[in-house]
Design a protein around this motif. Structure first.
Motif, PDB file in Angstrom:
ATOM      1  N   PRO A   1      -0.664  -2.192  20.867  1.00 62.08           N
ATOM      2  CA  PRO A   1       0.796  -2.398  20.848  1.00 62.08           C
ATOM      3  C   PRO A   1       1.397  -2.513  22.253  1.00 62.08           C
ATOM      4  O   PRO A   1       2.302  -3.321  22.479  1.00 62.08           O
ATOM      5  CB  PRO A   1       1.322  -1.152  20.121  1.00 62.08           C
ATOM      6  N   ILE A   2       0.893  -1.730  23.188  1.00 64.80           N
ATOM      7  CA  ILE A   2       1.390  -1.803  24.565  1.00 64.80           C
ATOM      8  C   ILE A   2       0.996  -3.131  25.193  1.00 64.80           C
ATOM      9  O   ILE A   2       1.810  -3.771  25.872  1.00 64.80           O
ATOM     10  CB  ILE A   2       0.859  -0.616  25.396  1.00 64.80           C
ATOM     11  N   ASP A   3      -0.219  -3.571  24.939  1.00 67.72           N
ATOM     12  CA  ASP A   3      -0.689  -4.843  25.495  1.00 67.72           C
ATOM     13  C   ASP A   3       0.138  -6.010  24.949  1.00 67.72           C
ATOM     14  O   ASP A   3       0.529  -6.908  25.689  1.00 67.72           O
ATOM     15  CB  ASP A   3      -2.171  -5.043  25.189  1.00 67.72           C
ATOM     16  N   ARG A   4       0.418  -5.983  23.667  1.00 68.52           N
ATOM     17  CA  ARG A   4       1.233  -7.035  23.048  1.00 68.52           C
ATOM     18  C   ARG A   4       2.615  -7.085  23.712  1.00 68.52           C
ATOM     19  O   ARG A   4       3.112  -8.145  24.084  1.00 68.52           O
ATOM     20  CB  ARG A   4       1.342  -6.771  21.543  1.00 68.52           C
ATOM     21  N   TRP A   5       3.237  -5.913  23.901  1.00 63.80           N
ATOM     22  CA  TRP A   5       4.545  -5.838  24.538  1.00 63.80           C
ATOM     23  C   TRP A   5       4.486  -6.346  25.977  1.00 63.80           C
ATOM     24  O   TRP A   5       5.327  -7.131  26.405  1.00 63.80           O
ATOM     25  CB  TRP A   5       5.053  -4.392  24.506  1.00 63.80           C
ATOM     26  N   LEU A   6       3.474  -5.893  26.719  1.00 59.86           N
ATOM     27  CA  LEU A   6       3.328  -6.275  28.120  1.00 59.86           C
ATOM     28  C   LEU A   6       3.140  -7.787  28.271  1.00 59.86           C
ATOM     29  O   LEU A   6       3.769  -8.423  29.122  1.00 59.86           O
ATOM     30  CB  LEU A   6       2.137  -5.524  28.736  1.00 59.86           C
ATOM     31  N   GLN A   7       2.318  -8.373  27.433  1.00 60.46           N
ATOM     32  CA  GLN A   7       2.100  -9.823  27.510  1.00 60.46           C
ATOM     33  C   GLN A   7       3.376 -10.591  27.157  1.00 60.46           C
ATOM     34  O   GLN A   7       3.677 -11.602  27.781  1.00 60.46           O
ATOM     35  CB  GLN A   7       0.952 -10.244  26.598  1.00 60.46           C
ATOM     36  N   ARG A   8       4.104 -10.110  26.181  1.00 60.73           N
ATOM     37  CA  ARG A   8       5.361 -10.784  25.819  1.00 60.73           C
ATOM     38  C   ARG A   8       6.369 -10.708  26.958  1.00 60.73           C
ATOM     39  O   ARG A   8       7.025 -11.688  27.281  1.00 60.73           O
ATOM     40  CB  ARG A   8       5.964 -10.166  24.559  1.00 60.73           C
ATOM     41  N   LYS A   9       6.510  -9.532  27.562  1.00 58.58           N
ATOM     42  CA  LYS A   9       7.499  -9.328  28.632  1.00 58.58           C
ATOM     43  C   LYS A   9       7.167 -10.099  29.901  1.00 58.58           C
ATOM     44  O   LYS A   9       8.061 -10.452  30.658  1.00 58.58           O
ATOM     45  CB  LYS A   9       7.646  -7.834  28.962  1.00 58.58           C
ATOM     46  N   THR A  10       5.882 -10.350  30.149  1.00 60.81           N
ATOM     47  CA  THR A  10       5.476 -11.041  31.384  1.00 60.81           C
ATOM     48  C   THR A  10       5.042 -12.477  31.128  1.00 60.81           C
ATOM     49  O   THR A  10       4.442 -13.106  32.004  1.00 60.81           O
ATOM     50  CB  THR A  10       4.333 -10.280  32.083  1.00 60.81           C
ATOM     51  N   ASN A  11       5.319 -12.981  29.929  1.00 62.46           N
ATOM     52  CA  ASN A  11       4.882 -14.338  29.549  1.00 62.46           C
ATOM     53  C   ASN A  11       3.381 -14.517  29.748  1.00 62.46           C
ATOM     54  O   ASN A  11       2.914 -15.558  30.203  1.00 62.46           O
ATOM     55  CB  ASN A  11       5.655 -15.404  30.324  1.00 62.46           C
TER      56      ASN A  11
END
Length: 157
Positions: free
Chosen positions: A26-36
């Protein structure tokens, strides 16, 4: 390939690393979304990753998961390893129910794709592509005791 990538690839064979990775999705998904897609939980550009969005086969809602991929011409190869667990991940059942999906690549580029389950000679051809990127997939096969689903994602747009 740098020393950091080699360390991550080596750790991928360890059970504790798979457990940690599973819990950090879940953290990785959020991080990738926030940083494109520029930054992942493993660091920047350690491994080729994408965000795969499928449609839930029961709920109909979009479901997004970060995955390691191997390039295959214009397409992408992903595995439903589920970090070596005994059961297939839900996203793979979603792709079996509907082959239409979207991937998000570094830079925030969204690409519509059609997924095909690789079987037989096609699976034999693409398996070395994914294990070259993430050798731990062979360990996951042993650990899970199942045939890991492999999908070829072909851009449709």
């Amino acid at each position: 390939m740098g020393w950091y990538t080699n360390v991550i690839r080596s750790l991928g064979h360890r059970q504790w690393f798979a457990v940690a990775g599973r819990n950090l999705v879940p953290i990785d998904r959020w991080l990738q979304r926030k940083t494109n897609g520029r930054i992942t939980i493993l660091g920047r550009s350690a491994l080729p990753t994408l965000l795969l969005t499928t449609r839930g086969r029961k709920s109909g809602l979009p479901r997004t998961v970060p995955l390691i991929y191997a390039p295959d011409g214009d397409g992408f190869v992903v595995t439903a390893s589920n970090w070596g667990q005994e059961h297939h991940p839900a996203w793979s059942a979603n792709l079996l129910a509907s082959s239409e999906a979207t991937i998000s690549l570094e830079g925030g580029r969204d690409v519509p794709v059609r997924a095909a389950l690789a079987e037989g000679a096609e699976r034999d051809r693409v398996w070395p592509l994914v294990t070259k990127v993430w050798p731990a997939y062979d360990t996951y096969v042993e650990r899970s005791g199942r045939a890991i689903r492999v999908f070829v994602l072909t851009p449709t747009g």
